[in-house]
Structures are given as structure tokens and as C-alpha cells.
Design a protein around this motif. Sequence first.
Motif, PDB file in Angstrom:
ATOM      1  N   UNK A 175       0.842  -1.194   0.000  1.00 26.34           N
ATOM      2  CA  UNK A 175       0.000   0.000   0.000  1.00 26.34           C
ATOM      3  C   UNK A 175       0.880   1.247   0.000  1.00 26.34           C
ATOM      4  N   UNK A 176       0.589   2.188  -0.906  1.00 27.46           N
ATOM      5  CA  UNK A 176       1.464   3.357  -1.000  1.00 27.46           C
ATOM      6  C   UNK A 176       1.238   4.355   0.127  1.00 27.46           C
ATOM      7  N   UNK A 177       1.722   4.045   1.304  1.00 29.39           N
ATOM      8  CA  UNK A 177       1.683   5.003   2.406  1.00 29.39           C
ATOM      9  C   UNK A 177       2.904   4.746   3.274  1.00 29.39           C
ATOM     10  N   UNK A 178       3.628   5.795   3.570  1.00 30.25           N
ATOM     11  CA  UNK A 178       4.771   5.639   4.463  1.00 30.25           C
ATOM     12  C   UNK A 178       4.305   5.922   5.886  1.00 30.25           C
ATOM     13  N   UNK A 200       3.179   9.388   6.241  1.00 33.42           N
ATOM     14  CA  UNK A 200       1.843   9.620   5.683  1.00 33.42           C
ATOM     15  C   UNK A 200       0.767   9.194   6.672  1.00 33.42           C
ATOM     16  N   UNK A 201       0.947   8.004   7.251  1.00 33.04           N
ATOM     17  CA  UNK A 201      -0.091   7.459   8.124  1.00 33.04           C
ATOM     18  C   UNK A 201      -0.270   8.336   9.366  1.00 33.04           C
ATOM     19  N   UNK A 209      11.670   5.383  11.415  1.00 37.63           N
ATOM     20  CA  UNK A 209      10.934   4.678  10.361  1.00 37.63           C
ATOM     21  C   UNK A 209      10.153   5.587   9.426  1.00 37.63           C
ATOM     22  N   UNK A 257      10.218   7.032   6.645  1.00 39.47           N
ATOM     23  CA  UNK A 257      10.014   6.795   5.213  1.00 39.47           C
ATOM     24  C   UNK A 257       9.655   5.345   4.900  1.00 39.47           C
ATOM     25  N   UNK A 258       9.506   4.542   5.897  1.00 40.67           N
ATOM     26  CA  UNK A 258       9.212   3.119   5.697  1.00 40.67           C
ATOM     27  C   UNK A 258       7.752   2.923   5.275  1.00 40.67           C
ATOM     28  N   UNK A 259       7.509   2.119   4.230  1.00 40.39           N
ATOM     29  CA  UNK A 259       6.107   1.820   3.898  1.00 40.39           C
ATOM     30  C   UNK A 259       5.424   1.147   5.081  1.00 40.39           C
ATOM     31  N   UNK A 260       4.184   1.515   5.357  1.00 44.72           N
ATOM     32  CA  UNK A 260       3.482   1.014   6.529  1.00 44.72           C
ATOM     33  C   UNK A 260       3.390  -0.516   6.530  1.00 44.72           C
ATOM     34  N   UNK A 261       3.222  -1.089   5.344  1.00 47.42           N
ATOM     35  CA  UNK A 261       3.086  -2.546   5.244  1.00 47.42           C
ATOM     36  C   UNK A 261       4.373  -3.294   5.543  1.00 47.42           C
ATOM     37  N   UNK A 262       5.479  -2.546   5.635  1.00 48.26           N
ATOM     38  CA  UNK A 262       6.757  -3.209   5.889  1.00 48.26           C
ATOM     39  C   UNK A 262       7.168  -3.143   7.355  1.00 48.26           C
TER      40      UNK A 262
END
Lengths: 253, 339
Positions: free
Chosen positions: A106-109, A112-113, A148, A150-155
Motif C-alpha cells: 500500500x502506497x503510504x509511508x 503519511x499514516x 521509520x 520513510x518506511x512503507x506502513x506494510x513493511x
Amino acid sequence: MNVSKLDNQQSSCDDTVVCLTDINVVYGNYVALYNINLDIYKGEFIGICGPNGSGKTTLLKTIIGLVKPLTGEIKLYGDNISEKIPKEVRFKFGYVPQFAPYDKNFPATVKDVVEMGTYAKAGLFKRITDKDRNKAFEILKLVDMEHFVERPIGHLSGGQQQKIMIAQALAAEAEVLLLDEPTSALDFRMTEDVMELLDFLNHTHKITIVTINHNIKLLRAFTKRIICLNKMISYDGPTSDPNLDDVINKIFY
Amino acid sequence: MASLADFFVALGNPLMQRALITAVIIGIIGSVIGVFVLLKGMIFLGEAIAHSAFAGAALGILLGIDPLITILIFGVTSAVGIGYVNEKKVMKDDVIIGVVFTFFMALAILFIGLMPSYSTDIFSILFGNILFISIENFIILICLSVVILVIVFGLKKEFYLITFNSEMAKIAGIPVKFLNYLFLILIAVTIDISLKAIGAILVFAMIVTPAAAAYQWTFKINKMFLLSIIFGVFSALFGLLFSFLWDLPSGSTIVSLTTLIFAVSFILSPKRRKTGIIPEECGFCSQTIAGKTYCLDENCTHLDIPHKHDDEGLIIYKTDLKPKKEKTIHKHTLKGEDS
Ligand SMILES: Nc1ncnc2c1ncn2[C@@H]1O[C@H](COP(=O)(O)OP(=O)(O)OP(=O)(O)O)[C@@H](O)[C@H]1O
Ligand SMILES: [Mg+2]
């Protein structure tokens, strides 16, 4: 048996952040919550327990207005919210839903969240400001996740995602956090980590915390007040009360 | 076969200019709407709307009025109807979409059957023709596109939050219900105004494919929008050019190009590359197997936090650091995408 301390203290809802009076919630012809009376005061750290299907999630959703009760009265910060929750009051409540892993791609870092917490306040057709962004970053630091950004939330691992969801609620400047089993998917270390974070927020930032948790030992270690649900409130009182064990034995077995 | 020079000569023709602008606009609105359609998992719903629009077109032709009117009526009505069923949770969406989908095809065939003679207009709606956009339709296309873009970008953060977690959006006080309907209408309008140019069968590719290609490349929503638009516009422009040069049907050339971009994106996607993040040499965090370095932690979660290890080699997070356990201290840097 209703051991609720509220029986002998028919409340006036003064100074409460949440005040439920005679709440009944039904789904179709099924009663999910029966005759709930509950006061939550500013600065409390409350644990909610109860068997599966006992209405814990429903209770939190009722408080926040996602589920409408059949009868009864809900007051948030003394305001009756039977019609609509006023904006100022709504913003004071943060809700962290039961853990559901996000799509890995999912494109959210993380950034962003957390910033999403500031969206509602900014208003439709408006952008969030640099101030909002800075606030979001400060909160990331507060929950010790700033590495974290810049880390994508899903990661992230489940526990880290939960901390980010808590950060999102804090970015919305919530004063009351309602958490639905924030640690159910976590290992013991991450569980303690999240509970310690809640404890820290409660102590240092005076955030009122209401958390559902199946682990009564854990609730005893961190909270001062426990509510046991079984459609009705079977217990509402201090964690040290020996009565609590009887109630737990009764509703779980 | 025409040459590139012929193409530039043809650009002097107002019809060709209009076709070019139409292609660019459809490339933009399709790929913008597509980002949220993809993230919200509404692909089949869009497909159903495209078919209802075709039924609308058939009715318009049967009645002898501008099909765009009936297309818009059918498209928007079916979008709102599906949204209503979805909201009331009467049944699973895929059931209702399946029913609606085929019903509209049946209606379309019925309307075509009722026509006194075979109409070439039907053929052009089904397969699209970007060179024969009437001036009225062209103006409507431009106006509605501006409206769509203003709404999507104006409400981007709200749509984004709803897509991420609609329950949390609702609690935050965002009018989720209203925005969901609004978005369905936007999908319908996007499809409806693109229908004549690209064709009912292919139009949905303009929405799904550029966004799906962009999705392969990034974890950032703004970048996804940008890439989606670039892919959409690129394939629309070059699709039009190739269809002119080799006398191919415009709609299918454009769609073939986006599909090619998608295929390349899928193959090269950094999201699929396992070693997007390369762990630094650290006996505890990474392991070299068959000459390649792998993370020992599923998501390489530890890599960007300063951390230490105890004697047994367990990974210890920063929050757990105890001074006396100090063994090795280092900070890994993230060498993956976006840093
Ligand atoms: N939307 C709904 N429609 C119908 N019934 C529902 C709905 N949501 C919950 N219920 C029912 O209400 C009861 C209480 O549900 P709730 O989710 O509040 O329980 P819970 O205590 O949170 O359980 P768990 O520990 O499993 O999360 C359950 O029997 C459930 O089946
Ligand atoms: Mg629950």
C-alpha cells in the motif's frame, strides 16, 4: 450479579469524559450490550476484558458513535451526543481498531499514516500545513518510531504498526484513546512495549486510556481499573479487588 | 502507411487537434481516478459501470438523441445504485455487480435489436473512435474533466484516508458516506465521457492499467499519481500517433501501449525485487547464503534503527538497550527505494 460501583453513586456525569446511562445495543434481534452504565474520568487508564462476543468492541464503537444504541444516553465531555457528535468533542477521541495487517505494498509511508491524523481537522479541500507535519514528526519521536519515517506502513511488524496507529490518533490531538486489543497480535516483548507506551502517555501526557485486552495479568500490571463485560458490566472496579477473580471465573467458565 | 511528417501535417486539421487533446485529457482523468479505484479495490465495479454506459449509448442511438446524455444517466444511476447496495450490505458486492453487469449487456442488446436498421454508431461506441468527437462532446469532456480533477485533488487527503481505513476516517468526522457516493459518480463520469473515444469495451483499461503500472513503482501516493498520469498520457499520445502511422484502431492501440507499460513495470517492479534493501555486513542482522546477503528479520525492520546485540546474537531494539549489554553498536542505512 452487578458489582458496578456506579450502583451506589448514580452519577451526574460531572467531570466525566465518557458517561453512559442505561445503554442497550442490539444487532437485529440480538442484544449485544445490556443496560450499560459507565463513567470514565479524565486521566484514567482502564482495561476492558471479557470473552469473545461479549460486546467489548461494540462498547468502544458505541462510545465513539460508530454504533447507535437502541436506548440510553451517551455524554462525551458532558455533551449529550444522541444526535451528532460536535466537532470539538469528536477530535478529542482517538480510536485504534483491532489489528488488521495492511497490504504490504500500500502506497503510504509511516509519515503519511501519522499525518492522516491531522486530515480531518484541516477540513475538506484544504491541505495540511507544515505545522501539522512537524507535529506528526514530533509524535513519531514520542512513540519512538522516528527512524521509520520513510518506511512503507506494510513493511513494519504488527507491533510497530500498532504504535503508528496510536501515533495517528495522537496527531489528531486526541485526549482519550480507545484501543481495541492493541496487543492481540503481538509477542510478549512488543506487548510490553505498547503497554509501556500507553502507560507513558497516560502518566506524562495525561491521556485518558481505555484499552481492551484479553490478558488480565497484563491489565493488572498496567491499569488501575478493570471493567469485565459479558453483555452487561459484570465487574467495574480496582484491579486489586479479590472479587475480580470470582467474576472472571464466572464469566469465562 | 503514413510517415511522421504526415502526422505533423495532419495536426493542422482541427479534427486531429481535437483528437490529440481528447487523448491527453482521457489519459489524465483516467489515470487519476484509477489510483483510488485500484487502491479501493473497485475494479469490477468500474467494469459494470462501463457496461451500463454502453446500454445507455444504445438507448440514446435508438431514441435518436445524443448518446452522451443517456450514457451519463445510465452510468451515474448504476454507480449510485451499486453504491447503495454496497452501503446497506444487502449482499456481497461481487454478486450485485455480476447481476448488474449482465443485465446491462442484455439491455444494450435489446436496444440494438429494436433499432430499425443496423447503426454504425453502435460500432463506434463499442470500439471507440477518437477522431470523431463532436465539438459539443469535446467541450463537455473538457468541462467535466476540470470538475473531476478539482474534486479528486481537492479531496485527495480525504479519499486517501478513506482508502487507508474508512472506519478511522468516519470516526475522525470525515463524511465517508457522501464521499463514497461522490467517488462512484466521478468514476461513472470519467468512464462516460471517455466512452466515445476509447470504446465501451476498452475504456476501463484507461482507468486500471496506468494506475496499476504506477503502483508497481512506489510507496508514495503522490508519486503514484504522477507516474500514473505520465503512463496514461504517454500511451494516449503515442497510441494515437501509432494508430495514425500504421492505420490501426486508436482505442486498442492506446490500450495496448498502457498494457505494455504495465507489463514492463510489473517485471521491473522494485516491490518484487527481494533485495531492495541490502543489509550491511553484520553477523547478527544478515546472513550470506550462496553468495548473497539476506536479512534475518522478515521485513528488514531493524535496519534503520541503531541497535545492539547481546552475546547470543538476538536482535535487541533500541528501547531495550541496557548499557551493560553493549557489544556492537552500529546504525544501518537504508539503501532501498525512496531514500
Ligand atoms: N455488525 C454486526 N451485526 C450483527 N451482529 C454483530 C455485529 N457486530 C457484532 N455483532 C455481534 O455482537 C456480539 C458482540 O460483538 P463484539 O464484536 O462487540 O464482541 P467482542 O467482545 O469485541 O468480541 P471479540 O473478543 O471476539 O473481539 C457478537 O456476538 C457479535 O456476533
Ligand atoms: Mg472485538
